[in-house]
Enzyme design. Structure first.
Site, PDB file in Angstrom:
ATOM      1  N   VAL A  11       3.906  -9.902  -3.479  1.00 13.15           N
ATOM      2  CA  VAL A  11       2.979 -10.977  -3.830  1.00 13.15           C
ATOM      3  C   VAL A  11       3.694 -12.108  -4.569  1.00 13.15           C
ATOM      4  O   VAL A  11       3.578 -13.278  -4.209  1.00 13.15           O
ATOM      5  CB  VAL A  11       1.811 -10.432  -4.683  1.00 13.15           C
ATOM      6  CG1 VAL A  11       0.965 -11.559  -5.263  1.00 13.15           C
ATOM      7  CG2 VAL A  11       0.937  -9.515  -3.834  1.00 13.15           C
ATOM      8  N   CYS A 259      -1.872  -0.951  -0.824  1.00 11.73           N
ATOM      9  CA  CYS A 259      -3.145  -1.468  -1.338  1.00 11.73           C
ATOM     10  C   CYS A 259      -4.353  -0.575  -1.075  1.00 11.73           C
ATOM     11  O   CYS A 259      -4.991  -0.114  -2.024  1.00 11.73           O
ATOM     12  CB  CYS A 259      -3.383  -2.867  -0.781  1.00 11.73           C
ATOM     13  SG  CYS A 259      -2.179  -4.038  -1.412  1.00 11.73           S
ATOM     14  N   LYS A 321       2.749  -0.271   8.609  1.00 13.02           N
ATOM     15  CA  LYS A 321       2.217  -1.160   9.646  1.00 13.02           C
ATOM     16  C   LYS A 321       3.398  -1.944  10.216  1.00 13.02           C
ATOM     17  O   LYS A 321       4.493  -1.924   9.618  1.00 13.02           O
ATOM     18  CB  LYS A 321       1.146  -2.098   9.074  1.00 13.02           C
ATOM     19  CG  LYS A 321       1.688  -3.073   8.035  1.00 13.02           C
ATOM     20  CD  LYS A 321       0.626  -3.985   7.465  1.00 13.02           C
ATOM     21  CE  LYS A 321       0.307  -5.114   8.395  1.00 13.02           C
ATOM     22  NZ  LYS A 321      -0.543  -6.147   7.769  1.00 13.02           N
TER      23      LYS A 321
HETATM   24  N1  LIG Z   1       1.663  -5.958  -1.488  1.00 11.83           N
HETATM   25  C1  LIG Z   1       0.591  -6.602  -1.062  1.00 11.83           C
HETATM   26  O1  LIG Z   1       0.419  -6.837   0.124  1.00 11.83           O
HETATM   27  C2  LIG Z   1      -0.461  -7.061  -2.040  1.00 11.83           C
HETATM   28  C3  LIG Z   1      -1.459  -7.933  -1.595  1.00 11.83           C
HETATM   29  C4  LIG Z   1      -2.455  -8.344  -2.503  1.00 11.83           C
HETATM   30  C5  LIG Z   1      -2.418  -7.918  -3.822  1.00 11.83           C
HETATM   31  N2  LIG Z   1      -1.425  -7.073  -4.216  1.00 11.83           N
HETATM   32  C6  LIG Z   1      -1.383  -6.697  -5.634  1.00 11.83           C
HETATM   33  O2  LIG Z   1      -0.401  -7.521  -6.269  1.00 11.83           O
HETATM   34  C7  LIG Z   1       0.295  -6.784  -7.293  1.00 11.83           C
HETATM   35  C8  LIG Z   1       1.789  -6.765  -6.982  1.00 11.83           C
HETATM   36  O3  LIG Z   1       1.998  -6.080  -5.781  1.00 11.83           O
HETATM   37  P1  LIG Z   1       3.419  -6.086  -5.056  1.00 11.83           P
HETATM   38  O4  LIG Z   1       3.235  -5.343  -3.789  1.00 11.83           O
HETATM   39  O5  LIG Z   1       3.935  -7.475  -5.014  1.00 11.83           O
HETATM   40  O6  LIG Z   1       4.275  -5.230  -6.096  1.00 11.83           O
HETATM   41  P2  LIG Z   1       5.854  -4.970  -6.140  1.00 11.83           P
HETATM   42  O7  LIG Z   1       6.033  -3.657  -6.766  1.00 11.83           O
HETATM   43  O8  LIG Z   1       6.428  -5.250  -4.794  1.00 11.83           O
HETATM   44  O9  LIG Z   1       6.413  -6.108  -7.117  1.00 11.83           O
HETATM   45  C9  LIG Z   1       6.177  -6.134  -8.495  1.00 11.83           C
HETATM   46  C10 LIG Z   1       7.372  -6.801  -9.171  1.00 11.83           C
HETATM   47  O10 LIG Z   1       7.069  -6.991 -10.546  1.00 11.83           O
HETATM   48  C11 LIG Z   1       8.265  -6.796 -11.304  1.00 11.83           C
HETATM   49  N3  LIG Z   1       7.925  -6.556 -12.716  1.00 11.83           N
HETATM   50  C12 LIG Z   1       7.279  -5.499 -13.263  1.00 11.83           C
HETATM   51  N4  LIG Z   1       7.171  -5.675 -14.608  1.00 11.83           N
HETATM   52  C13 LIG Z   1       7.754  -6.863 -14.905  1.00 11.83           C
HETATM   53  C14 LIG Z   1       7.955  -7.587 -16.096  1.00 11.83           C
HETATM   54  N5  LIG Z   1       7.534  -7.124 -17.279  1.00 11.83           N
HETATM   55  N6  LIG Z   1       8.576  -8.774 -16.025  1.00 11.83           N
HETATM   56  C15 LIG Z   1       9.017  -9.258 -14.860  1.00 11.83           C
HETATM   57  N7  LIG Z   1       8.860  -8.617 -13.679  1.00 11.83           N
HETATM   58  C16 LIG Z   1       8.233  -7.433 -13.707  1.00 11.83           C
HETATM   59  C17 LIG Z   1       8.917  -5.612 -10.603  1.00 11.83           C
HETATM   60  O11 LIG Z   1      10.295  -5.531 -10.910  1.00 11.83           O
HETATM   61  C18 LIG Z   1       8.651  -5.959  -9.132  1.00 11.83           C
HETATM   62  O12 LIG Z   1       9.706  -6.737  -8.585  1.00 11.83           O
HETATM   63  C19 LIG Z   1      -0.375  -5.405  -7.309  1.00 11.83           C
HETATM   64  O13 LIG Z   1      -1.408  -5.433  -8.255  1.00 11.83           O
HETATM   65  C20 LIG Z   1      -0.950  -5.273  -5.909  1.00 11.83           C
HETATM   66  O14 LIG Z   1      -2.055  -4.396  -5.866  1.00 11.83           O
HETATM   67  C21 LIG Z   1      -0.439  -6.649  -3.377  1.00 11.83           C
HETATM   68  O1  LIG Z   2      -7.934  -1.857  12.519  1.00 11.93           O
HETATM   69  C1  LIG Z   2      -7.073  -1.462  11.724  1.00 11.93           C
HETATM   70  C2  LIG Z   2      -6.430  -2.313  10.784  1.00 11.93           C
HETATM   71  C3  LIG Z   2      -5.488  -1.775   9.921  1.00 11.93           C
HETATM   72  N1  LIG Z   2      -5.163  -0.457   9.981  1.00 11.93           N
HETATM   73  C4  LIG Z   2      -4.187   0.100   9.025  1.00 11.93           C
HETATM   74  O2  LIG Z   2      -4.582  -0.277   7.710  1.00 11.93           O
HETATM   75  C5  LIG Z   2      -3.447  -0.422   6.859  1.00 11.93           C
HETATM   76  C6  LIG Z   2      -3.487  -1.738   6.125  1.00 11.93           C
HETATM   77  O3  LIG Z   2      -3.326  -2.787   7.044  1.00 11.93           O
HETATM   78  P1  LIG Z   2      -3.468  -4.333   6.621  1.00 11.93           P
HETATM   79  O4  LIG Z   2      -4.737  -4.524   5.935  1.00 11.93           O
HETATM   80  O5  LIG Z   2      -3.206  -5.157   7.814  1.00 11.93           O
HETATM   81  O6  LIG Z   2      -2.219  -4.493   5.645  1.00 11.93           O
HETATM   82  P2  LIG Z   2      -2.023  -4.722   4.071  1.00 11.93           P
HETATM   83  O7  LIG Z   2      -0.801  -5.539   3.945  1.00 11.93           O
HETATM   84  O8  LIG Z   2      -2.118  -3.422   3.384  1.00 11.93           O
HETATM   85  O9  LIG Z   2      -3.244  -5.664   3.603  1.00 11.93           O
HETATM   86  C7  LIG Z   2      -4.416  -5.186   2.959  1.00 11.93           C
HETATM   87  O10 LIG Z   2      -4.193  -4.968   1.576  1.00 11.93           O
HETATM   88  C8  LIG Z   2      -3.729  -6.159   0.860  1.00 11.93           C
HETATM   89  C9  LIG Z   2      -3.429  -5.744  -0.561  1.00 11.93           C
HETATM   90  O11 LIG Z   2      -4.555  -5.718  -1.357  1.00 11.93           O
HETATM   91  C10 LIG Z   2      -4.814  -7.234   0.949  1.00 11.93           C
HETATM   92  O12 LIG Z   2      -4.369  -8.400   0.268  1.00 11.93           O
HETATM   93  C11 LIG Z   2      -5.104  -7.540   2.420  1.00 11.93           C
HETATM   94  O13 LIG Z   2      -6.149  -8.499   2.512  1.00 11.93           O
HETATM   95  C12 LIG Z   2      -5.504  -6.249   3.133  1.00 11.93           C
HETATM   96  O14 LIG Z   2      -5.715  -6.490   4.532  1.00 11.93           O
HETATM   97  C13 LIG Z   2      -2.233  -0.245   7.776  1.00 11.93           C
HETATM   98  O15 LIG Z   2      -1.737   1.079   7.644  1.00 11.93           O
HETATM   99  C14 LIG Z   2      -2.783  -0.468   9.167  1.00 11.93           C
HETATM  100  O16 LIG Z   2      -2.066   0.229  10.163  1.00 11.93           O
HETATM  101  C15 LIG Z   2      -5.784   0.383  10.901  1.00 11.93           C
HETATM  102  O17 LIG Z   2      -5.505   1.584  10.955  1.00 11.93           O
HETATM  103  N2  LIG Z   2      -6.722  -0.150  11.760  1.00 11.93           N
END
Ligand SMILES: NC(=O)c1ccc[n+]([C@@H]2O[C@H](COP(=O)([O-])OP(=O)(O)OC[C@H]3O[C@@H](n4cnc5c(N)ncnc54)[C@H](O)[C@@H]3O)[C@@H](O)[C@H]2O)c1
Ligand SMILES: O=c1ccn([C@@H]2O[C@H](COP(=O)(O)OP(=O)(O)O[C@H]3O[C@H](CO)[C@@H](O)[C@H](O)[C@H]3O)[C@@H](O)[C@H]2O)c(=O)[nH]1
Length: 455
Positions: A11, A259, A321
């Site tokens: 993120v 997530c 995925k």
């Molecule tokens: N991965 C996704 O697709 C996704 C999408 C939407 C929301 N989110 C949410 O966003 C948040 C981050 O997810 P992510 O997947 O990017 O996590 P991540 O683990 O990939 O990245 C988190 C980063 O934060 C750093 N960090 C931790 N503590 C720190 C500190 N005190 N100072 C500076 N850096 C620090 C870590 O070293 C790491 O690089 C989570 O709450 C997650 O649920 C993730």
């Molecule tokens: O019809 C579907 C769609 C997805 N998946 C599975 O669901 C998981 C999640 O897929 P996807 O949602 O595309 O990926 P993420 O990157 O995990 O994204 C979800 O999680 C993120 C973290 O919160 C949110 O920001 C996004 O909106 C939300 O889609 C994967 O294992 C996919 O293979 C299925 O099995 N069937």
């Protein structure tokens, strides 16, 4: 505007890169110095299509700076984005350790007028706690906090950010709203301004709903297997109703990733804390866990008894995925575990996630390409719907395998085509072709039609 992003994971890095692309001056901070070194060498620590190129373009333009020094990064910032991890505690609740650490550190460098924006997914009430932690650390309240939940999907994160479907601004005052508006200014999108509590809860509700859609279609797929219906055709039929919509109706081995599994659990805890016992979300989780079990059990039809001892099983796909190297909560962990516990030799291939797998599954044998993985295999499981797998030459696949047995956990192949090619082919919730085994000329030990219900 001047922006500081804390956390350079999926993120934080994507947000930092995209906001710099939109013309903002962005500092990205991480306490992982190896990550910062790598980023300063122009290498993205994660695989995300288009990310490294866009990152380097903005680094060269000096709009994007990576540092471990929070004080320097915050010095001129108008907006400070928190994008650190919120992993699950043992009881499923969100672990706020990183959030609290960051809040205290922010408090040490904050100046009056700054806005602290939480992008991390956090339980309702967390932004209030962030305000309290910062206040305790800096001794004043001349700053604003805001919740701006992130909705990007891995694999399409850049597009999801630059062309987001909506931006949610959970704010406590006009300053926070104006800062969020300025930050998102060049993006044409639906902006919803709401309370912090609503924004925080909306993120969990969105993920829980999407996970529900997946578990729902997986349950329907399981019914389809019993009645001889085809879930893909069925999904198209119901998805054409705009009240249902076509997306997230792809049946398979179930959802994984960083997530859905953690956020559904955290949402259950959030509801509990609020005095409400969620009914649907726990069922969604249960179906998801069962879906992996159902897939591996499909092999029992082919190899009954101590059915996997001395069998060589190929896995195609380790990432949760396609288009990502992320293996967090990937279905592959459970499937590989199960097969290995049954005595099978497992060899896997993933186009991008192999480096992660080497770290996370050191015992797992990894192949350099799909051909090597399936060579002399007694069966193949498809676990990730990579385009590369959809394009596999089925003639070559059949020639390479010892037994032409394919269990397709992502429904990427055409069942009729597979049958014509002489495969034993099973997938999730698709019409079972009655004579699918007859073409194998007795190559397999056991023939049955497990999915047809005896009437
Ligand atoms: N991965 C996704 O697709 C996704 C999408 C939407 C929301 N989110 C949410 O966003 C948040 C981050 O997810 P992510 O997947 O990017 O996590 P991540 O683990 O990939 O990245 C988190 C980063 O934060 C750093 N960090 C931790 N503590 C720190 C500190 N005190 N100072 C500076 N850096 C620090 C870590 O070293 C790491 O690089 C989570 O709450 C997650 O649920 C993730
Ligand atoms: O019809 C579907 C769609 C997805 N998946 C599975 O669901 C998981 C999640 O897929 P996807 O949602 O595309 O990926 P993420 O990157 O995990 O994204 C979800 O999680 C993120 C973290 O919160 C949110 O920001 C996004 O909106 C939300 O889609 C994967 O294992 C996919 O293979 C299925 O099995 N069937």
């Amino acid at each position: 505007m001047n922006v500081c992003v804390i956390g350079t994971g999926y993120v934080g890095l994507v947000s930092g890169v995209c906001f710099s692309e939109l013309g903002h001056q962005v500092y990205c901070v991480d306490h992982d110095s190896l990550k910062i070194d790598q980023l300063n060498e122009g290498i993205s620590p994660i695989y995300e299509p288009g990310l490294q190129e866009l990152m380097n373009k903005n680094r060269q333009a000096k709009r994007l700076i990576f540092t471990g020094d929070l004080q320097k990064a915050m010095a001129d910032a108008d907006a400070i984005l928190i994008a650190v991890g919120t992993p699950a505690n043992r009881d499923g609740s969100a672990n706020l350790t990183f959030i609290k650490e960051v809040a205290i550190e922010i408090g040490q460098h904050i100046r009056p007028g700054m806005t602290i924006i939480t992008k991390s997914t956090v339980p309702v009430g967390t932004n209030k706690k962030i305000k309290k932690w910062i206040t305790l650390s800096c001794g004043h309240q001349q700053f604003s906090v805001a919740s701006c939940p992130e909705f990007l999907r891995e694999g399409s994160a850049i597009k999801d950010t630059l062309h987001m479907e909506r931006a949610v601004f959970g704010v406590e005052d006009d300053l926070a709203e104006s800062v969020l508006r300025a930050l998102h200014e060049p993006i044409q999108t639906n902006i919803i301004v709401t309370t912090i509590e609503t924004a925080e809860t909306a993120k969990y509700a969105a993920n829980a709903f999407l996970a529900t859609k997946i578990s729902f279609i997986n349950e329907v797929a399981n019914v389809c297997e019993g009645v001889g219906a085809d879930v893909q055709s069925l999904a198209e039929i119901i998805g054409l109703d705009p009240r249902i919509g076509p997306s997230f109706l792809q049946a398979g081995v179930g959802y994984g990733g960083s997530c859905f599994p953690k956020d559904t659990q955290a949402f259950i805890r959030v509801a509990e804390d609020a005095g409400y016992d969620l009914q649907i979300v726990p069922a969604v989780e249960k179906v998801n866990a069962q879906q992996r079990q159902r897939l591996v059990q499909k092999l029992k039809t082919v190899y009954p008894g101590h059915y996997l001892r001395e069998k060589r099983i190929a896995i195609l796909g380790l990432a949760f995925k396609p288009n990502t190297d992320d293996m967090r909560a990937s279905p592959a962990f459970e499937v590989v575990d199960f097969l290995q516990n049954e005595g099978a030799t497992v060899i896997a291939y993933d186009p991008i996630a192999s480096a992660q797998a080497r770290r996370l599954m050191p015992e797992l044998e990894l192949a350099l390409n799909w051909q090597e993985a399936v060579d002399q295999a007694d069966a193949l499981f498809v676990l990730t719907d990579w385009e590369e797998f959809k394009a596999i030459d089925l003639g070559e696949l059949k020639r390479k395998m010892k037994k032409p047995v394919v269990i397709d956990g992502r429904n990427i192949f055409n069942p009729n085509h597979m049958k014509q090619m002489g495969f034993y082919y099973d997938s999730v919730g698709r019409e079972i072709v009655d004579n699918r085994l007859s073409s194998l000329d007795g190559q397999l030990e056991y023939h049955s039609m497990p999915h047809r219900k005896a009437k």
